[in-house]
Design a protein around this motif. Structure first.
Motif, mmCIF file in Angstrom:
data_model
loop_
_atom_site.group_PDB
_atom_site.id
_atom_site.type_symbol
_atom_site.label_atom_id
_atom_site.label_comp_id
_atom_site.label_asym_id
_atom_site.label_seq_id
_atom_site.Cartn_x
_atom_site.Cartn_y
_atom_site.Cartn_z
ATOM 1 N N UNK A 19 -20.598 27.593 19.180
ATOM 2 C CA UNK A 19 -21.468 28.936 19.007
ATOM 3 C C UNK A 19 -22.516 28.700 20.185
ATOM 4 N N UNK A 20 -23.152 29.824 20.945
ATOM 5 C CA UNK A 20 -24.099 29.603 21.722
ATOM 6 C C UNK A 20 -25.379 29.670 21.093
ATOM 7 N N UNK A 21 -25.666 28.525 20.378
ATOM 8 C CA UNK A 21 -26.963 28.224 19.724
ATOM 9 C C UNK A 21 -27.344 26.951 19.526
ATOM 10 N N UNK A 22 -28.497 26.510 19.536
ATOM 11 C CA UNK A 22 -28.858 25.106 19.020
ATOM 12 C C UNK A 22 -29.315 25.145 17.698
ATOM 13 N N UNK A 23 -29.360 26.225 17.008
ATOM 14 C CA UNK A 23 -29.695 26.415 15.666
ATOM 15 C C UNK A 23 -28.140 26.699 14.982
ATOM 16 N N UNK A 71 -23.341 24.510 15.741
ATOM 17 C CA UNK A 71 -24.083 24.606 17.186
ATOM 18 C C UNK A 71 -23.291 24.753 18.316
ATOM 19 N N UNK A 72 -23.978 24.774 19.378
ATOM 20 C CA UNK A 72 -23.180 24.499 20.852
ATOM 21 C C UNK A 72 -22.429 23.397 20.727
ATOM 22 N N UNK A 73 -21.299 23.212 21.054
ATOM 23 C CA UNK A 73 -20.491 24.299 22.044
ATOM 24 C C UNK A 73 -19.622 25.200 21.236
ATOM 25 N N UNK A 101 -21.418 20.895 8.435
ATOM 26 C CA UNK A 101 -22.637 21.072 9.225
ATOM 27 C C UNK A 101 -22.626 20.230 10.638
ATOM 28 N N UNK A 102 -22.519 20.795 11.301
ATOM 29 C CA UNK A 102 -22.493 20.214 12.934
ATOM 30 C C UNK A 102 -23.659 19.557 13.250
ATOM 31 N N UNK A 103 -23.656 18.449 13.633
ATOM 32 C CA UNK A 103 -25.152 17.744 14.155
ATOM 33 C C UNK A 103 -25.169 18.189 15.731
ATOM 34 N N UNK A 104 -26.496 18.657 15.808
ATOM 35 C CA UNK A 104 -26.816 18.809 17.336
ATOM 36 C C UNK A 104 -26.857 17.805 17.939
ATOM 37 N N UNK A 105 -26.086 17.541 19.251
ATOM 38 C CA UNK A 105 -26.296 16.444 20.008
ATOM 39 C C UNK A 105 -26.364 16.923 21.487
ATOM 40 N N UNK A 106 -27.669 16.877 21.959
ATOM 41 C CA UNK A 106 -27.521 17.394 23.569
ATOM 42 C C UNK A 106 -26.546 16.848 24.552
#
Length: 220
Positions: free
Chosen positions: A174-178, A170-172, A215-220
């Motif tokens: 790639x440009x996506x939160x999915x 996911x980001x950063x 799998x990358x974990x999405x962390x804002x």
């Protein structure tokens, strides 16, 4: 003789004038007494021309054709309010790794995560692809944060990764939160250009001890 006669005539005229004045005075006193007895025109009563309040003209009545004023109708003050509907819960896409909510399990220190790592760099040492990582656990986020921080512990270690490993990012990266599928080479290129970022990944080791799923974990 003439002198005496003139004086006698003068005395008679003076006596008549005095008598007339006395009669006029008596008539005046009698008239004043009568008026006082007849009700009220003397010094203590009201003037003859005054009109008592009860004798005043009555107020004009309303015209017979005019409608009588009606009392204002009472309007209800309470209004029914619409029931408040609870917001619909949004489901998190299945299989999307996400950091724990802030404040989760903050009453005690969370144990070291068995399947999550912070990836810092890439190395080809030993003749195979390896990731330089650190293990850690999820801390307690602040109330205004979007997620809890991943707190690294221990020292850096090496974890080999298979050439055909299934990788999502996911980001950063790639440009996506999915989570989007990327190749191992794409991950290597990003790590070389952005070392020591400490991005959190959930991993799985295959039968040969190398990472076969990352799998990358999405962390804002």
């Amino acid at each position: 003789m003439r002198g005496r006669g003139g004086r006698a005539l003068t005395r008679r005229r003076s006596g008549r004038a005095a008598m007339a004045a006395g009669l006029a005075l008596c008539a005046t006193l009698a008239l004043a007494g009568c008026q006082g007895d007849d009700g009220g025109t003397g010094a203590g009563g009201p003037a003859s021309g005054a009109v008592s309040p009860s004798a005043q003209a009555p107020e004009p009545a309303a015209p017979s054709g005019a409608p009588a004023p009606s009392a204002p109708k009472a309007t209800p003050t309470a209004t029914l309010s619409k029931p408040v509907q609870a917001p619909k819960a949004t489901a998190t896409p299945a299989g999307k790794p996400k950091s724990p909510a802030p404040g989760a399990s903050c009453d005690h220190k969370m144990p070291i995560s068995p399947d999550e790592i912070a990836v810092h760099r890439y190395t080809p040492e030993g003749g195979f692809h390896s990731l330089i990582v650190r293990h850690g656990n999820w801390g307690c986020g602040t109330p205004d944060s979007d997620g809890a921080p991943f707190e690294e512990v221990g020292v850096e270690t090496f974890l080999p990764i298979a050439d055909g490993a299934a990788i999502t990012a996911v980001t950063p990266i790639v440009e996506s939160t999915e989570n989007q599928k990327i190749t191992l080479q794409q991950l290597i290129d990003w790590l070389v250009a952005h070392p020591n970022q400490g991005l959190v990944f959930r991993y799985h080791l295959g039968a040969k001890g190398a990472i076969d799923k990352l799998d990358q974990v999405f962390t804002p």
